[in-house]
Design an enzyme around this catalytic site. Structure first.
Site, PDB file in Angstrom:
ATOM      1  CB  THR A 122      57.007  31.263  45.099  1.00 57.56           C
ATOM      2  OG1 THR A 122      56.683  30.944  43.750  1.00 57.56           O
ATOM      3  CG2 THR A 122      57.911  32.488  45.062  1.00 57.56           C
ATOM      4  CG  ASP A 123      57.014  27.097  41.451  1.00 59.85           C
ATOM      5  OD1 ASP A 123      56.503  28.233  41.604  1.00 59.85           O
ATOM      6  OD2 ASP A 123      56.505  26.223  40.723  1.00 59.85           O
ATOM      7  CD  GLU A 124      55.493  32.807  40.263  1.00 59.43           C
ATOM      8  OE1 GLU A 124      55.850  33.869  39.740  1.00 59.43           O
ATOM      9  OE2 GLU A 124      54.319  32.546  40.552  1.00 59.43           O
ATOM     10  CE1 TYR A 146      55.204  36.860  45.281  1.00 60.98           C
ATOM     11  CE2 TYR A 146      55.432  35.345  43.432  1.00 60.98           C
ATOM     12  CZ  TYR A 146      55.165  35.574  44.774  1.00 60.98           C
ATOM     13  OH  TYR A 146      54.880  34.518  45.607  1.00 60.98           O
ATOM     14  CE  LYS A 150      57.812  34.917  48.785  1.00 63.27           C
ATOM     15  NZ  LYS A 150      57.198  35.189  50.112  1.00 63.27           N
TER      16      LYS A 150
END
Ligand code: NAD
Length: 326
Positions: A122-124, A146, A150
């Site tokens: 994810t870009d997060e 989260y 990741k």
């Protein structure tokens, strides 16, 4: 190709499996624990395919993972705990599933010399950017459990390439939307509340910027990386649409035929990153191009939720929990 897809009964995984079965002659095995987030129904007509095998099981079950990885040519790894708000309450579980689960799969891929291992992220992991856009090589600065889990799993996956030459590619996509996403996530939460005649809540002043990609575009990008990505490389998979929370709410209100008076401003959640942004030039060089215009994709999404209340109504009670969504 014999493909093992973890998390294939989830939102993105099920779209990816449907795509592979309809566009290739590959055989697919789905490994999914069917947590609250997964459902066989997400696979729809693909469930009837004689090229699909469904295994209900946990990526933390090392013996099962070893046996399955041995029988397949490539792994696409999507299984994860995926909801930021839940990670604020139980970060440890996110670390166990997202990091240890990835390590168990990588260990099996190393033992059995798997041909390709796509780790879906994810870009997060880049954390907030007030200006500019993240390329794949900027430092990772996740701010919520989260995203931290990741980011850790991305590094574990890339280290398996550096150390053991497990042919890992990492994809990092922005926020996905589309049919059969769990109603705890923001677009389905807004849509299902409006369809039920309820109000929607915008965090803070609704200024947080997110990039939106239709789930079928992300599935197409993952597929490209699986077949043409270079091992050891990371590929960002963005969409064309950056929206603040307020702009997103406007779009959803319009698509559902509801007025602005249905919006409440609610206290922000902790570490709500102000803006995510990334480039996807590397993936574009493989042929990736997000095709679905946001308004059209949103209309299709709203139509699906309208037509399938039985698929989201039971889960939407849990998704409305005040603990998770104050
Ligand atoms: P999801 O929550 O809809 O699906 C996750 C799936 O994994 C579910 O089917 C669940 O049953 C399964 N699962 C969970 N724990 C498992 C375990 N221990 N063993 C086996 N299966 C297990 O998530 P999603 O939105 O489809 O996301 C898929 C992947 O893409 C995740 O890795 C997520 O981090 C990543 N991602 C999601 C988004 C997004 O906007 N949804 C954006 C970027 C990246």
């Amino acid at each position: 190709m014999r493909l093992l897809v973890t998390g294939g009964a989830g939102f993105i995984g099920s779209h990816f499996v449907r795509r592979v079965l309809s566009t290739t002659s590959d055989r697919v095995t789905v490994l999914d624990a069917l947590t609250y987030a997964g459902s066989r129904e997400n696979l729809g007509p693909a469930l009837a395919s004689d090229r699909l095998t469904f295994v209900e099981g946990d990526i933390l079950d090392a013996a099962l993972v070893d046996e399955l990885v041995r029988e397949h040519d490539a792994v696409v790894h999507l299984a994860a705990e995926s909801h930021v708000d839940r990670s604020l309450l139980d970060g440890g579980h996110f670390l166990t599933v997202n990091v240890m689960g990835t390590q168990i799969l990588l260990d099996a891929a190393r033992r059995h010399r798997t041909g390709k291992f796509v780790h879906v992220s994810t870009d997060e992991v880049y954390g907030p950017l007030l200006k500019g856009a993240a390329t794949e090589d900027v430092p990772l600065r996740p701010t919520v459990p989260y995203a931290a889990s990741k980011a850790a799993s991305d590094l574990v996956a890339l280290s398996a390439y550096a150390t053991h030459r497990v042919p890992v590619c990492v994809t990092r996509s922005s926020n996905n939307y589309g049919p059969h996403q769990h109603p705890e996530k923001v677009i389905p939460r807004f849509v299902t509340r409006l369809l039920k005649g309820e109000r929607i809540g915008l965090h803070g002043r609704g200024e947080h910027v997110r990039n939106w990609v239709h789930v079928e575009d992300n599935a197409a990008g993952i597929d490209l990386v699986l077949r043409h990505g270079t091992p050891g490389e990371v590929y960002n998979l963005g969409g064309g649409t950056d929206l603040t929370g307020r702009q997103l709410a406007e779009h959803v209100l319009k698509a559902c035929g509801a007025g602005r008076d249905r919006v409440d401003y609610i206290p922000d959640r902790p570490s709500n990153d102000l803006r995510y942004a990334m480039t996807w030039d590397k993936a574009a060089r493989l042929g990736y191009h997000p095709r679905r215009a946001f308004e059209e994709g949103l209309a299709q999404t709203v139509a699906w939720y309208r037509a399938n209340p039985g698929r989201w109504e039971p889960a939407s009670h849990e998704a409305g929990s005040p603990v998770l969504h104050t």
